[in-house]
Write a protein that holds these residues in place. Structure first.
Motif, PDB file in Angstrom:
ATOM      1  N   SER A  98       0.813  -1.215   0.000  1.00 57.20           N
ATOM      2  CA  SER A  98       0.000   0.000   0.000  1.00 57.20           C
ATOM      3  C   SER A  98       0.851   1.271   0.000  1.00 57.20           C
ATOM      4  O   SER A  98       0.353   2.347  -0.335  1.00 57.20           O
ATOM      5  N   GLN A  99       2.117   1.164   0.353  1.00 53.97           N
ATOM      6  CA  GLN A  99       2.999   2.328   0.378  1.00 53.97           C
ATOM      7  C   GLN A  99       3.825   2.481  -0.901  1.00 53.97           C
ATOM      8  O   GLN A  99       4.613   3.413  -1.013  1.00 53.97           O
ATOM      9  N   HIS A 100       3.648   1.589  -1.849  1.00 53.40           N
ATOM     10  CA  HIS A 100       4.407   1.656  -3.101  1.00 53.40           C
ATOM     11  C   HIS A 100       3.957   2.867  -3.912  1.00 53.40           C
ATOM     12  O   HIS A 100       2.776   3.220  -3.928  1.00 53.40           O
ATOM     13  N   GLU A 101       4.880   3.499  -4.612  1.00 52.46           N
ATOM     14  CA  GLU A 101       4.577   4.720  -5.360  1.00 52.46           C
ATOM     15  C   GLU A 101       3.575   4.514  -6.491  1.00 52.46           C
ATOM     16  O   GLU A 101       2.912   5.455  -6.926  1.00 52.46           O
ATOM     17  N   LEU A 102       3.427   3.304  -6.989  1.00 54.25           N
ATOM     18  CA  LEU A 102       2.491   3.044  -8.077  1.00 54.25           C
ATOM     19  C   LEU A 102       1.082   2.686  -7.606  1.00 54.25           C
ATOM     20  O   LEU A 102       0.158   2.597  -8.416  1.00 54.25           O
ATOM     21  N   VAL A 103       0.909   2.478  -6.304  1.00 51.96           N
ATOM     22  CA  VAL A 103      -0.410   2.143  -5.760  1.00 51.96           C
ATOM     23  C   VAL A 103      -1.113   3.446  -5.394  1.00 51.96           C
ATOM     24  O   VAL A 103      -0.597   4.241  -4.612  1.00 51.96           O
ATOM     25  N   PRO A 104      -2.299   3.704  -5.975  1.00 53.41           N
ATOM     26  CA  PRO A 104      -3.006   4.949  -5.652  1.00 53.41           C
ATOM     27  C   PRO A 104      -3.485   4.950  -4.204  1.00 53.41           C
ATOM     28  O   PRO A 104      -3.591   3.901  -3.561  1.00 53.41           O
ATOM     29  N   GLU A 105      -3.786   6.139  -3.721  1.00 48.68           N
ATOM     30  CA  GLU A 105      -4.258   6.293  -2.349  1.00 48.68           C
ATOM     31  C   GLU A 105      -5.638   5.644  -2.195  1.00 48.68           C
ATOM     32  O   GLU A 105      -6.547   5.882  -2.990  1.00 48.68           O
ATOM     33  N   HIS A 106      -5.795   4.827  -1.147  1.00 41.53           N
ATOM     34  CA  HIS A 106      -7.068   4.183  -0.829  1.00 41.53           C
ATOM     35  C   HIS A 106      -7.542   4.731   0.514  1.00 41.53           C
ATOM     36  O   HIS A 106      -6.829   4.617   1.514  1.00 41.53           O
ATOM     37  N   VAL A 107      -8.737   5.333   0.534  1.00 39.23           N
ATOM     38  CA  VAL A 107      -9.265   5.954   1.738  1.00 39.23           C
ATOM     39  C   VAL A 107     -10.598   5.307   2.086  1.00 39.23           C
ATOM     40  O   VAL A 107     -11.496   5.231   1.242  1.00 39.23           O
ATOM     41  N   LEU A 108     -10.724   4.853   3.327  1.00 34.41           N
ATOM     42  CA  LEU A 108     -11.973   4.268   3.796  1.00 34.41           C
ATOM     43  C   LEU A 108     -12.955   5.392   4.112  1.00 34.41           C
ATOM     44  O   LEU A 108     -12.613   6.350   4.804  1.00 34.41           O
ATOM     45  N   ILE A 109     -14.181   5.299   3.590  1.00 36.28           N
ATOM     46  CA  ILE A 109     -15.215   6.299   3.864  1.00 36.28           C
ATOM     47  C   ILE A 109     -16.050   5.789   5.037  1.00 36.28           C
ATOM     48  O   ILE A 109     -16.722   4.759   4.924  1.00 36.28           O
TER      49      ILE A 109
END
Length: 76
Positions: free
Chosen positions: A5-16
C-alpha cells in the motif's frame, strides 16, 4: 515483507466512514451500494480497517485531470 500500500504506483485508498458521505456519492451517481465496482478485503491495497460492506475511495493521478476518483465496495 514489503507494504504494497505504500508503493509509489499504488493509488491512495481511503476508507469512507461517514454514512451521509456514502449516500451522497450513491445519489450523485444514481446507483445502489451493490452497483459499485468491487474490491476484495484481501487486496493488499485495501485499508487495514476496512470491513466487508465498506466503501473505499481510490484517488489516482490522471494525465487528463489532476486526479481521478473512483469508489469500490469491499467484499470478502
Amino acid at each position: 515483507m514489503v507494504d504494497v500500500s505504500q508503493h509509489e504506483l499504488v493509488p491512495e485508498h481511503v476508507l469512507i466512514d461517514d454514512p451521509d458521505e456514502i449516500q451522497a456519492i450513491l445519489d450523485e451517481y444514481d446507483v445502489r451500494k451493490t452497483d459499485l465496482p468491487k474490491i476484495k478485503r484481501t487486496d493488499p491495497a485495501t485499508p487495514d480497517d476496512a470491513e466487508v460492506g465498506d466503501v473505499v475511495k481510490i484517488i489516482r493521478d490522471s494525465r487528463t485531470t489532476d486526479q481521478a476518483v473512483v469508489y469500490r465496495l469491499v467484499l470478502s
